[in-house]
Design a protein around this motif. Structure first.
Motif, PDB file in Angstrom:
ATOM      1  N   ALA A 255       3.005   4.457  -2.686  1.00 54.60           N
ATOM      2  CA  ALA A 255       3.644   5.775  -2.686  1.00 54.60           C
ATOM      3  C   ALA A 255       4.713   5.899  -1.604  1.00 54.60           C
ATOM      4  O   ALA A 255       5.822   6.403  -1.852  1.00 54.60           O
TER       5      ALA A 255
ATOM      6  N   ARG B  35       7.761   3.777  -2.576  1.00 53.30           N
ATOM      7  CA  ARG B  35       8.458   4.384  -3.700  1.00 53.30           C
ATOM      8  C   ARG B  35       9.369   5.523  -3.231  1.00 53.30           C
ATOM      9  O   ARG B  35      10.520   5.636  -3.644  1.00 53.30           O
TER      10      ARG B  35
ATOM     11  N   THR C  17       2.697   3.585 -11.890  1.00 53.00           N
ATOM     12  CA  THR C  17       3.773   4.314 -11.248  1.00 53.00           C
ATOM     13  C   THR C  17       3.549   5.811 -11.403  1.00 53.00           C
ATOM     14  O   THR C  17       2.446   6.258 -11.743  1.00 53.00           O
ATOM     15  N   GLU C  18       4.594   6.610 -11.164  1.00 46.92           N
ATOM     16  CA  GLU C  18       4.492   8.063 -11.277  1.00 46.92           C
ATOM     17  C   GLU C  18       4.182   8.474 -12.721  1.00 46.92           C
ATOM     18  O   GLU C  18       4.623   7.833 -13.675  1.00 46.92           O
ATOM     19  N   ASP C  19       3.488   9.613 -12.858  1.00 49.57           N
ATOM     20  CA  ASP C  19       3.070  10.076 -14.176  1.00 49.57           C
ATOM     21  C   ASP C  19       4.254  10.287 -15.121  1.00 49.57           C
ATOM     22  O   ASP C  19       4.182   9.941 -16.302  1.00 49.57           O
TER      23      ASP C  19
END
Length: 387
Positions: free
Chosen positions: A10, A13, A51-53
């Motif tokens: 996180a 990213r 990864t992100e939703d």
């Protein structure tokens, strides 16, 4: 086949925004290839992303039925020692750095194994260009090992060891000056270097990339697939499908996909004071020290700059930005905004989608509904930054 998941740390990213707004960390290009492609060559397996939703519909994670998935932090380069350590993990083990950072795990990862060797990783957005030479050298050795380059045309001048130049099938190189004394030059499949162009390695053109006539390319520079460039570039990483086709300078920069820099567009990469660069951190909402003296333009996907645009040193441009005008914009332009120094306003998304569809169709790529959903979710997610 082993199920391998490249996961986003996180903190990393967020440090790689705006490039990671529209892709998992695994699809960041560093050197010649993306992080995913490096791991695919280093470790056989069936790969997916964690990864992100809002990215997961386009980049879904695939889980194995028995739960024995191998997870690897996507920002790590697969050095020989790291690949060996990751491959040696047993079910239930996790690999951690000396300071406790999770590097990889197999299954639930309850038992820690410490990795003490040096890591090669992308931890900050500026490291994409700052460490691009090291990444490009490593990729060149892997991609060309045991293979023979296509011959260089007699119309060209090569300075240095011929083994440091590799030309893939279908590439066209005519009337160019290529210097490989400071690093290799890789010319990908169906790429083109036009007459009068000067390249000083390390430089990589990925498939279908083009250097226009008279282009001046200094290392360490990577032109991703289908990028077209002209003018002067120095230490630039272009992810793919983006253009800086005309005169103007771009240095120490990272450019996303589907971007266009108009004729005469120039970006400063050095302060008049020669002082340390501070760069806007999107995640922190403030300027952060980089420790660098040189830093240019960082631009997210689908952003555009009009002719003769001038960017200040260390300017961050988000996703879907359209800037035009002859004066300097601010050093941070939030995503999905358009305008000039007279004022920026929010992009109308239907207009944005029409433009994006037209741009992508020129490269025979479709803007799908999945793409639109991703971009709309990002638009909503970044709304507070535009206010």
């Amino acid at each position: 086949m082993r199920n391998i998941i490249l996961f986003d740390q996180a903190q990393v990213r967020e440090a790689l925004l705006p490039i990671t707004y529209t892709r998992p960390v695994a699809l960041v290009r560093h050197g010649i290839t993306t992080m995913l492609e490096k791991w695919q060559r280093a470790l056989e397996g069936d790969y997916s992303f964690e990864t992100e939703d809002y990215l997961s519909e386009k980049y879904p994670v695939k889980l194995s039925a028995d739960g024995d998935d191998l997870r690897i932090a996507a920002h790590l380069h697969p050095t020989d020692s790291l690949v060996e350590a990751v491959s040696a993990l047993k079910p239930g083990e996790k690999l951690v750095s000396a300071d406790g950072l999770l590097l990889a795990c197999r299954g639930n990862g309850e038992t820690s194994v410490t990795y003490n060797d040096q890591l090669f990783a992308i931890n900050h957005i500026w490291e994409i260009f700052a460490d691009n030479g090291k990444a490009l050298e490593a990729d060149f050795e892997i991609l060309t090992a045991g293979r023979r380059s296509q011959p260089l045309s007699d119309t060209c001048t090569l300075i240095g060891d011929p083994s440091r130049l590799f030309i893939e099938e279908g590439a066209t190189v005519e009337g160019a000056f290529i210097n490989v004394k400071n690093g290799p030059v890789y010319v990908g499949r169906d790429a083109e270097i036009m007459e009068g162009a000067c390249l000083r390695g390390p430089v990589a053109l990925c498939e279908h990339a083009v250097v226009n006539m008279g282009g001046k390319i200094y290392g360490a520079t990577t032109l991703g697939p289908y990028c077209k460039v002209g003018g002067e570039l120095n230490n630039v990483v272009m992810t793919g499908y983006s253009n800086k086709a005309h005169d103007g300078f771009l240095g120490n920069a990272v450019i996303g996909e589907w971007c266009n820099l108009g004729a005469g567009c120039t970006a400063s990469n050095l302060k008049n004071t020669y002082g340390e660069i501070k760069l806007w951190s999107i995640s922190a909402g403030r300027f952060v020290k980089t420790g660098l003296q040189f830093c240019g333009l960082i631009m997210g996907d689908h952003s555009k700059a009009g002719i003769n645009t001038m960017f200040n040193t260390a300017t961050i441009v988000g996703v879907g930005v359209n800037f035009y005008g002859s004066d300097f914009p601010r050093t941070y332009l939030p995503s999905f905004t358009q305008g000039s120094t007279a004022g920026m306003r929010e992009v109308e998304m239907n207009d944005f989608f029409r433009t994006a569809s037209t741009v992508m169709a020129r490269r025979h790529v479709e803007l799908t509904q999945v793409d639109k959903d991703l971009l709309m979710a990002l638009h909503d997610r970044t709304s507070s930054l535009r206010n």
